[in-house]
Design a protein around this motif. Structure first.
Motif, PDB file in Angstrom:
ATOM      1  N   ILE B 172      34.681  31.571  27.138  1.00 41.75           N
ATOM      2  CA  ILE B 172      34.382  32.512  25.891  1.00 41.75           C
ATOM      3  C   ILE B 172      34.299  33.898  26.261  1.00 41.75           C
ATOM      4  O   ILE B 172      35.141  34.759  25.746  1.00 41.75           O
ATOM      5  CB  ILE B 172      33.443  32.121  24.905  1.00 41.75           C
ATOM      6  N   VAL B 173      33.412  34.052  26.999  1.00 45.45           N
ATOM      7  CA  VAL B 173      33.131  35.616  27.410  1.00 45.45           C
ATOM      8  C   VAL B 173      34.258  36.236  28.149  1.00 45.45           C
ATOM      9  O   VAL B 173      34.527  37.311  27.731  1.00 45.45           O
ATOM     10  CB  VAL B 173      31.730  35.574  28.117  1.00 45.45           C
ATOM     11  N   PHE B 174      34.732  35.442  29.506  1.00 47.51           N
ATOM     12  CA  PHE B 174      35.885  36.052  30.266  1.00 47.51           C
ATOM     13  C   PHE B 174      37.160  35.996  29.184  1.00 47.51           C
ATOM     14  O   PHE B 174      37.852  36.972  29.687  1.00 47.51           O
ATOM     15  CB  PHE B 174      35.519  35.675  31.605  1.00 47.51           C
ATOM     16  N   GLY B 175      37.395  35.108  28.247  1.00 48.31           N
ATOM     17  CA  GLY B 175      38.366  34.934  27.664  1.00 48.31           C
ATOM     18  C   GLY B 175      38.478  35.983  26.561  1.00 48.31           C
ATOM     19  O   GLY B 175      39.617  36.699  26.446  1.00 48.31           O
ATOM     20  N   LEU B 176      37.424  36.480  25.901  1.00 49.17           N
ATOM     21  CA  LEU B 176      37.552  37.714  25.162  1.00 49.17           C
ATOM     22  C   LEU B 176      37.841  38.997  25.833  1.00 49.17           C
ATOM     23  O   LEU B 176      38.299  39.756  25.720  1.00 49.17           O
ATOM     24  CB  LEU B 176      36.336  37.814  24.344  1.00 49.17           C
ATOM     25  N   LEU B 177      36.905  38.943  26.885  1.00 48.59           N
ATOM     26  CA  LEU B 177      37.160  40.206  27.945  1.00 48.59           C
ATOM     27  C   LEU B 177      38.623  40.321  28.222  1.00 48.59           C
ATOM     28  O   LEU B 177      39.079  41.261  28.403  1.00 48.59           O
ATOM     29  CB  LEU B 177      35.998  40.162  28.942  1.00 48.59           C
ATOM     30  N   GLY B 178      39.305  39.094  28.880  1.00 48.69           N
ATOM     31  CA  GLY B 178      40.415  39.064  29.166  1.00 48.69           C
ATOM     32  C   GLY B 178      41.474  39.633  28.273  1.00 48.69           C
ATOM     33  O   GLY B 178      42.554  39.881  28.458  1.00 48.69           O
ATOM     34  N   ALA B 179      41.292  39.229  27.010  1.00 44.26           N
ATOM     35  CA  ALA B 179      42.103  39.669  25.858  1.00 44.26           C
ATOM     36  C   ALA B 179      42.213  41.129  25.521  1.00 44.26           C
ATOM     37  O   ALA B 179      43.200  41.732  25.290  1.00 44.26           O
ATOM     38  CB  ALA B 179      41.704  38.766  24.689  1.00 44.26           C
ATOM     39  N   ARG B 180      40.935  41.723  25.868  1.00 45.97           N
ATOM     40  CA  ARG B 180      41.039  43.166  25.655  1.00 45.97           C
ATOM     41  C   ARG B 180      41.417  43.857  26.727  1.00 45.97           C
ATOM     42  O   ARG B 180      41.961  44.997  26.744  1.00 45.97           O
ATOM     43  CB  ARG B 180      39.496  43.323  25.296  1.00 45.97           C
ATOM     44  N   PHE B 181      40.863  43.464  27.991  1.00 49.64           N
ATOM     45  CA  PHE B 181      41.535  43.951  29.208  1.00 49.64           C
ATOM     46  C   PHE B 181      42.256  43.338  30.217  1.00 49.64           C
ATOM     47  O   PHE B 181      41.805  42.091  30.579  1.00 49.64           O
ATOM     48  CB  PHE B 181      40.052  44.503  30.277  1.00 49.64           C
ATOM     49  N   ARG B 182      43.392  43.887  30.317  1.00 51.59           N
ATOM     50  CA  ARG B 182      44.288  42.930  30.951  1.00 51.59           C
ATOM     51  C   ARG B 182      44.423  42.671  32.596  1.00 51.59           C
ATOM     52  O   ARG B 182      44.794  41.901  33.302  1.00 51.59           O
ATOM     53  CB  ARG B 182      45.839  43.103  30.985  1.00 51.59           C
ATOM     54  N   ASP B 183      43.268  43.474  33.137  1.00 51.63           N
ATOM     55  CA  ASP B 183      43.092  43.596  34.347  1.00 51.63           C
ATOM     56  C   ASP B 183      41.957  42.481  34.880  1.00 51.63           C
ATOM     57  O   ASP B 183      41.698  42.602  36.150  1.00 51.63           O
ATOM     58  CB  ASP B 183      42.949  44.792  35.217  1.00 51.63           C
ATOM     59  N   VAL B 184      41.312  41.973  33.987  1.00 51.15           N
ATOM     60  CA  VAL B 184      40.139  40.938  34.269  1.00 51.15           C
ATOM     61  C   VAL B 184      40.666  39.778  35.195  1.00 51.15           C
ATOM     62  O   VAL B 184      39.666  39.383  36.185  1.00 51.15           O
ATOM     63  CB  VAL B 184      39.650  40.437  33.033  1.00 51.15           C
ATOM     64  N   GLN B 185      41.880  39.258  34.718  1.00 48.43           N
ATOM     65  CA  GLN B 185      42.101  37.966  35.554  1.00 48.43           C
ATOM     66  C   GLN B 185      42.254  38.356  37.057  1.00 48.43           C
ATOM     67  O   GLN B 185      41.598  37.547  37.972  1.00 48.43           O
ATOM     68  CB  GLN B 185      43.282  37.324  34.917  1.00 48.43           C
ATOM     69  N   PRO B 186      42.850  39.227  37.353  1.00 51.16           N
ATOM     70  CA  PRO B 186      43.024  39.674  39.042  1.00 51.16           C
ATOM     71  C   PRO B 186      41.720  39.971  39.679  1.00 51.16           C
ATOM     72  O   PRO B 186      41.636  39.322  40.773  1.00 51.16           O
ATOM     73  CB  PRO B 186      44.053  40.653  39.168  1.00 51.16           C
ATOM     74  N   ILE B 187      40.972  40.470  38.559  1.00 49.26           N
ATOM     75  CA  ILE B 187      39.650  40.650  39.434  1.00 49.26           C
ATOM     76  C   ILE B 187      38.901  39.578  39.638  1.00 49.26           C
ATOM     77  O   ILE B 187      38.359  39.238  40.714  1.00 49.26           O
ATOM     78  CB  ILE B 187      38.744  41.692  38.407  1.00 49.26           C
ATOM     79  N   MET B 188      38.898  38.471  38.606  1.00 44.38           N
ATOM     80  CA  MET B 188      38.377  37.332  38.642  1.00 44.38           C
ATOM     81  C   MET B 188      39.070  36.631  39.964  1.00 44.38           C
ATOM     82  O   MET B 188      38.124  35.995  40.645  1.00 44.38           O
ATOM     83  CB  MET B 188      38.441  36.584  37.598  1.00 44.38           C
ATOM     84  N   GLN B 189      40.056  36.631  40.058  1.00 42.17           N
ATOM     85  CA  GLN B 189      40.701  36.165  41.095  1.00 42.17           C
ATOM     86  C   GLN B 189      40.165  36.452  42.537  1.00 42.17           C
ATOM     87  O   GLN B 189      39.729  35.722  43.650  1.00 42.17           O
ATOM     88  CB  GLN B 189      42.222  36.187  40.968  1.00 42.17           C
ATOM     89  N   ASN B 190      39.832  37.699  42.723  1.00 47.79           N
ATOM     90  CA  ASN B 190      39.231  38.561  43.803  1.00 47.79           C
ATOM     91  C   ASN B 190      37.898  37.819  44.069  1.00 47.79           C
ATOM     92  O   ASN B 190      37.468  37.412  45.117  1.00 47.79           O
ATOM     93  CB  ASN B 190      39.454  39.825  43.715  1.00 47.79           C
ATOM     94  N   ILE B 191      37.012  37.819  42.924  1.00 48.76           N
ATOM     95  CA  ILE B 191      35.772  37.422  42.803  1.00 48.76           C
ATOM     96  C   ILE B 191      35.824  35.944  43.589  1.00 48.76           C
ATOM     97  O   ILE B 191      34.950  35.507  44.406  1.00 48.76           O
ATOM     98  CB  ILE B 191      35.117  37.217  41.813  1.00 48.76           C
ATOM     99  N   VAL B 192      36.816  35.211  42.968  1.00 50.20           N
ATOM    100  CA  VAL B 192      36.629  33.629  43.331  1.00 50.20           C
ATOM    101  C   VAL B 192      36.710  33.459  44.679  1.00 50.20           C
ATOM    102  O   VAL B 192      36.300  32.820  45.363  1.00 50.20           O
ATOM    103  CB  VAL B 192      37.673  33.108  42.536  1.00 50.20           C
ATOM    104  N   THR B 193      37.988  34.229  45.374  1.00 51.91           N
ATOM    105  CA  THR B 193      38.338  34.052  46.572  1.00 51.91           C
ATOM    106  C   THR B 193      37.074  34.679  47.765  1.00 51.91           C
ATOM    107  O   THR B 193      36.856  33.777  48.664  1.00 51.91           O
ATOM    108  CB  THR B 193      39.550  35.001  47.120  1.00 51.91           C
ATOM    109  N   ILE B 194      36.576  35.649  47.341  1.00 46.85           N
ATOM    110  CA  ILE B 194      35.473  35.992  47.983  1.00 46.85           C
ATOM    111  C   ILE B 194      34.180  35.151  48.081  1.00 46.85           C
ATOM    112  O   ILE B 194      33.673  34.767  49.069  1.00 46.85           O
ATOM    113  CB  ILE B 194      35.053  37.643  47.660  1.00 46.85           C
ATOM    114  N   SER B 195      34.092  34.709  46.833  1.00 51.22           N
ATOM    115  CA  SER B 195      32.774  33.754  46.651  1.00 51.22           C
ATOM    116  C   SER B 195      33.025  32.515  47.273  1.00 51.22           C
ATOM    117  O   SER B 195      31.826  31.943  47.886  1.00 51.22           O
ATOM    118  CB  SER B 195      32.681  33.408  45.294  1.00 51.22           C
ATOM    119  N   PHE B 196      34.111  32.028  47.473  1.00 48.13           N
ATOM    120  CA  PHE B 196      34.203  30.918  48.259  1.00 48.13           C
ATOM    121  C   PHE B 196      33.340  30.864  49.537  1.00 48.13           C
ATOM    122  O   PHE B 196      32.893  30.060  49.913  1.00 48.13           O
ATOM    123  CB  PHE B 196      35.799  30.354  47.946  1.00 48.13           C
ATOM    124  N   PHE B 197      33.822  32.262  50.253  1.00 47.61           N
ATOM    125  CA  PHE B 197      33.326  32.270  51.755  1.00 47.61           C
ATOM    126  C   PHE B 197      31.852  32.605  51.595  1.00 47.61           C
ATOM    127  O   PHE B 197      31.005  32.295  52.528  1.00 47.61           O
ATOM    128  CB  PHE B 197      34.065  33.209  52.264  1.00 47.61           C
TER     129      PHE B 197
END
Lengths: 235, 270
Positions: B172-197
């Motif tokens: 919900i929170v990031f879905g709303l944020l991602g609708a307003r700001f289109r660069d949220v998803q690539p940022i999340m992608q980075n966060i996920v990759t780094i967080s995994f390690f």
């Protein structure tokens, strides 16, 4: 009971530049203390409309492109919410605004009947009862088991029309009078649509076709630049 | 005359009720989630079990290799890896897909006036379905490795529910944020990759010696522990339970707040 009433209704479209669609830019600007670049400058798609549509009225919306007709239909259907003012809509709505949009292309026609019906508020049991009738009316036959992706645009419209018109709504919203399929289907569809419109308590239809407005509507709202410039009983 | 902007169709739809309406309308998003799952596997014979097979191979091979590299006992390392890795898959998918929950549903949002939260629930639910498919692996590896499983397993359904609630508010929170700001998803992608390690999934926190305490600052750890500890025959620590509860409450409140504030804007954003 069917009734629509709007008072001081405005729709303001936020107008975003590419720049302000980036959260990175927002963070950088905020941390540098730059202001204003993210301030919304909106466009009034509808500007301070007040009107009431009572039971039994068939309303035609006329006006040039960009005058706010479709926006008004979208507000009535519940997709856009008033930026200012208030709107009250009572009654079941059937929105025949964008029929073929929203199909799941990879799902079969049959699956799409259920998807759409349930999304538009029917239960599975109710849909089960109507599904045969919908398939019959659409004349799709065996194609109903194929993915919608494989349909011609005519077939897609026939299915969409059959689903959308299979319920009896209180309020019908239409963007242009629907014209579907080849000659024989067209005739059948027109008959059904006429019946539906006749049975409905309220019709709101945007159209550029003066003849249809004259034939169908008992009231005509003219829009220009998001403002009602005239409200008359005929064109 | 200034009036509060409001809309009233048959007495429903208030932004502050969106979260509740979405929750009550579970039939719709559950149907869509099942439909998504079906669509995803339509062209493959193994269906969702392709994922499971993939995980089975990945965990087995990585388990053998990394237990050697880290000098860990394979009998504890493999169950540790499988529980952490499968839970992480759900967390990662939630973060990445959640930020496009509204954008991907644009067709629906422009057609039907559904509660906005139902689009988020749909994403959370379809990832939950994948997690449930993987459930046999959760049990399979500990059993094969001879971990003595006990009453702690009863926690797993609750862990799943808690993960779903959290996955929902994130969508919900990031879905709303991602609708307003289109660069949220690539940022999340980075966060996920780094967080995994940075998250102890492949490695164990005690390898960090005295710095191990910093691991607790990573919120993902505590959600993973909710699954991993019972599967290793232990209860999660009190700290994990407290942090997870706090995040669940704060997150759900954030979801309610952001829906109340922005729910009506989404149709203009997408």
């Amino acid at each position: 009971m069917a009734n629509i009433s709007a008072s001081n209704l405005s729709i303001i479209f936020p107008h975003y530049q590419n720049y302000s669609r980036s959260i990175k830019n927002l963070i950088i600007d905020t941390s540098l203390g730059r202001k204003n670049s993210f301030k919304k400058d909106g466009i009034y798609a509808l500007d301070d409309l007040s009107f009431e549509i009572k039971k039994g009225q068939k309303v035609g919306l006329v006006g040039p492109n960009g005058s706010g007709k479709t926006t008004l239909l979208r507000v009535l259907s519940g997709i856009f919410h008033p930026s200012k003012g208030s709107l009250s809509v009572q009654g079941n709505i059937a929105s025949l605004i964008d029929l073929s949009g929203g199909f799941d292309q990879d799902a079969t026609g049959y699956e799409n009947i259920f998807l759409r019906s349930i999304l538009f508020g029917q239960t599975k049991q109710e849909t089960n009862k109507r599904v045969e009738e919908i398939i019959d009316f659409s004349e799709l036959g065996e194609f109903i088991k194929m993915p919608v992706r494989t349909y011609s645009s005519g077939m897609m419209m026939r299915l969409a029309f059959s689903i959308a018109t299979s319920v009896k709504p209180d309020i019908i919203l239409m963007d242009e009078w629907l014209s579907v399929g080849d000659a024989t289907f067209h005739e059948k569809a027109t008959r059904r649509l006429n019946q539906l419109v006749e049975d409905a308590n309220i019709l709101v239809m945007a159209s550029h076709n003066e003849d249809i407005i004259k034939n169908v509507c008992s009231r005509v709202l003219s829009l220009e630049n998001g403002v009602i410039i005239s409200d008359a009983s005929s064109l | 005359m200034k009036q509060k902007a409001e809309r009233n169709i048959n007495g429903v739809v208030k932004p502050s009720r969106d979260l509740l309406d979405g929750t009550l309308g579970f039939r719709i998003w559950f149907m869509l989630a099942l439909h998504d799952t079906k669509q995803r596997y339509r062209r493959s014979i193994l269906g969702p079990f392709w994922f499971v097979l993939n995980n089975l191979l990945f965990i087995s091979i990585l388990g053998i290799l990394y237990s050697q590299l880290f000098g860990e006992d394979i009998r504890t390392y493999v169950p540790y890896l499988s529980a952490g890795f499968i839970t992480w898959q759900l967390i990662a998918a939630t973060l990445i897909e959640g930020s496009t929950a509204m954008v991907m549903a644009d067709n629906l949002i422009k057609q039907v006036n559904l509660p906005m939260s139902s689009h988020a629930y749909r994403v959370a639910a379809r990832n939950l379905v994948i997690l449930v498919h993987n459930a046999p692996l959760f049990i399979f590896f500990p059993l094969v490795m001879g971990v003595s499983l006990g009453v702690e397993l009863l926690l797993l359904p609750i862990s799943t529910l808690i993960l779903f609630i959290n996955s929902s508010w994130v969508c919900i929170v990031f879905g709303l944020l991602g609708a307003r700001f289109r660069d949220v998803q690539p940022i999340m992608q980075n966060i996920v990759t780094i967080s995994f390690f940075f998250t102890p999934i492949l490695w164990k926190a005690d390898l960090l010696a005295e710095r191990a305490v910093y691991v607790h600052l990573n919120p993902f750890v505590h959600f993973i522990e909710l699954f991993r500890m019972p599967l290793l025959g232990q209860w999660p620590s009190d700290l994990s339970l407290i942090i997870v509860s706090a995040i669940t409450v704060i997150g759900t409140f954030l979801a309610w707040l952001s829906l109340t504030l922005y729910r009506n804007q989404v149709a203009f954003w997408i």
